[in-house]
Design a protein around this motif. Sequence first.
Motif, mmCIF file in Angstrom:
data_model
loop_
_atom_site.group_PDB
_atom_site.id
_atom_site.type_symbol
_atom_site.label_atom_id
_atom_site.label_comp_id
_atom_site.label_asym_id
_atom_site.label_seq_id
_atom_site.Cartn_x
_atom_site.Cartn_y
_atom_site.Cartn_z
ATOM 1 N N SER A 105 0.826 -1.209 0.000
ATOM 2 C CA SER A 105 0.000 0.000 0.000
ATOM 3 C C SER A 105 0.861 1.260 0.000
ATOM 4 N N SER A 106 0.782 2.024 -1.098
ATOM 5 C CA SER A 106 1.543 3.286 -1.155
ATOM 6 C C SER A 106 1.049 4.241 -0.078
ATOM 7 N N ALA A 113 -6.589 4.180 -5.880
ATOM 8 C CA ALA A 113 -6.128 4.579 -4.552
ATOM 9 C C ALA A 113 -4.924 3.715 -4.192
ATOM 10 N N PRO A 141 -3.977 -1.932 -1.188
ATOM 11 C CA PRO A 141 -3.750 -3.206 -1.844
ATOM 12 C C PRO A 141 -4.857 -3.611 -2.807
ATOM 13 N N ASN A 180 5.786 1.794 -7.427
ATOM 14 C CA ASN A 180 4.940 2.994 -7.304
ATOM 15 C C ASN A 180 5.587 4.043 -6.419
HETATM 16 N N1 ASP Z 1 -1.217 -1.602 -4.089
HETATM 17 C C1 ASP Z 1 -0.913 -0.547 -4.996
HETATM 18 C C2 ASP Z 1 -0.436 0.663 -4.229
HETATM 19 O O1 ASP Z 1 -0.858 0.881 -3.113
HETATM 20 C C3 ASP Z 1 -2.061 -0.188 -5.885
HETATM 21 C C4 ASP Z 1 -2.383 -1.348 -6.794
HETATM 22 O O2 ASP Z 1 -1.688 -1.508 -7.806
HETATM 23 O O3 ASP Z 1 -3.278 -2.122 -6.502
HETATM 24 O O4 ASP Z 1 0.370 1.397 -4.694
#
Ligand code: ASP
Length: 434
Positions: free
Chosen positions: A273-274, A350, A353, A392
């Motif tokens: 989770s970013s 968003a 996850p 990310n």
């Molecule tokens: N999990 C990723 C994030 O939080 C977003 C995703 O690609 O599902 O950056």
Amino acid sequence: MQEKMSITTKILIAMGIGLVLGSALNGFAADNTFVQIYLVQGLFHVIGKMFINALKMLVVPLVTFSLICGVCGIGDVGMLGRVGLKAFLLYMLTTAMAITLALVTAIIIAPGKGEETHIIENTGFAVKEAPPLTDVFINIVPSNPITAFANGDMLQIIFFVILFAIAMLTTGQAGQSIANGAEKMNEVMMQVVTIVMDFAPIGVFCLMAKTFSEQGIGLILPMIGYFSVVVACLLLHALGTLNLLLMLMTRLSPRVFFKKMRSAQIFAFSTASSNATIPVTLQAVEKRLGVHNSIASFTIPFGATINMDGTAIMQGVATVFIANVYGIELGMMQYLTIIGMSVLASIGTAGVPGVGLIMLAMVFNQVGLPVEGIGLILGVDRLLDMIRTVVNITGDATVTCIVAHGENELDKDIFNNPEAGIITDVTLPHKQPE
Ligand code: ASP
């Protein structure tokens, strides 16, 4: 005297042990009820979740105070607009580069070709509706800021806080007193981050152990083609494209950059989770890489919300893969649509996850691919989610360094000092015996 181990090294070791133990449990104790109920779904699950909650708990107050300080630090609305525009354009550019790289690689390697019948059987994906794109823009403006704060809606919070901070700048004495208070609150919040980080080795261990005891390597094998192309593109983008951009636009050393981003990357990997990683990314970018708070406080939460290079890569490869599996030919127009849609989807994804997969439905709809196809890649998505989240946040930090460098807000002495900003254990004060 023995040298004290840095917190990053401790977390890294904890991550390794968690990974090995989790995989071992998956291999040898998958049917053991005691292990599954008390260890995996009990201890690991509870502590891991508590740790993620603790990280999430920091995000809203930290972003709020840090952003107020940032806007007041910039002190000039024109410059704020310039920084915002630069960051936005760079975020879009890196995402477009990521998806293009993914498409080209996937077209050349063609994962899924010839495996049609073998793979297509295990579907069963319940299609979730992706939000319409217009909503993404409408929802930037909160109709109620308290709801935005309560829900942790990052774009809405950023919008409101920037507006509030600009008003502070223009209200003289009253604004100044709030700014002083916010600065103190920011300092204290950063210390709360440090305290939570003290528990990170335990938290990361539990998260890793739980994920890997559930996600055996067996899940990856039938999907090895798709999985490896995504991972290869993620590596190429992080180590190639992003490094190159950093080097060309700032002349800073990518090696130092990567070394100092390590703790944030470990957090991104273990939480997928970013958003939850924002406190750690902010800490790394400001204290370790020397970016001034006036830039980082804005670009990091902004990036965690709208910049998803890793997610775009997964979406690019997934599209080609599913098209191959279903034997659908994609034309040039469709590839261009995929690039555009993935960039837009990345704004709407968003930083939590698994959302990337839901937004993939939007891309599929647009180019006429069967949305149920997503069911095929579901099994390996958790692992890929962890890796793409690392990419990310690496993209967020790269753009932040580039913008800060352009604005003369990056302290090269801090950047080049290997010791700068290393977190050591916090000694909590306690009462001395009388
Ligand atoms: N999990 C990723 C994030 O939080 C977003 C995703 O690609 O599902 O950056």
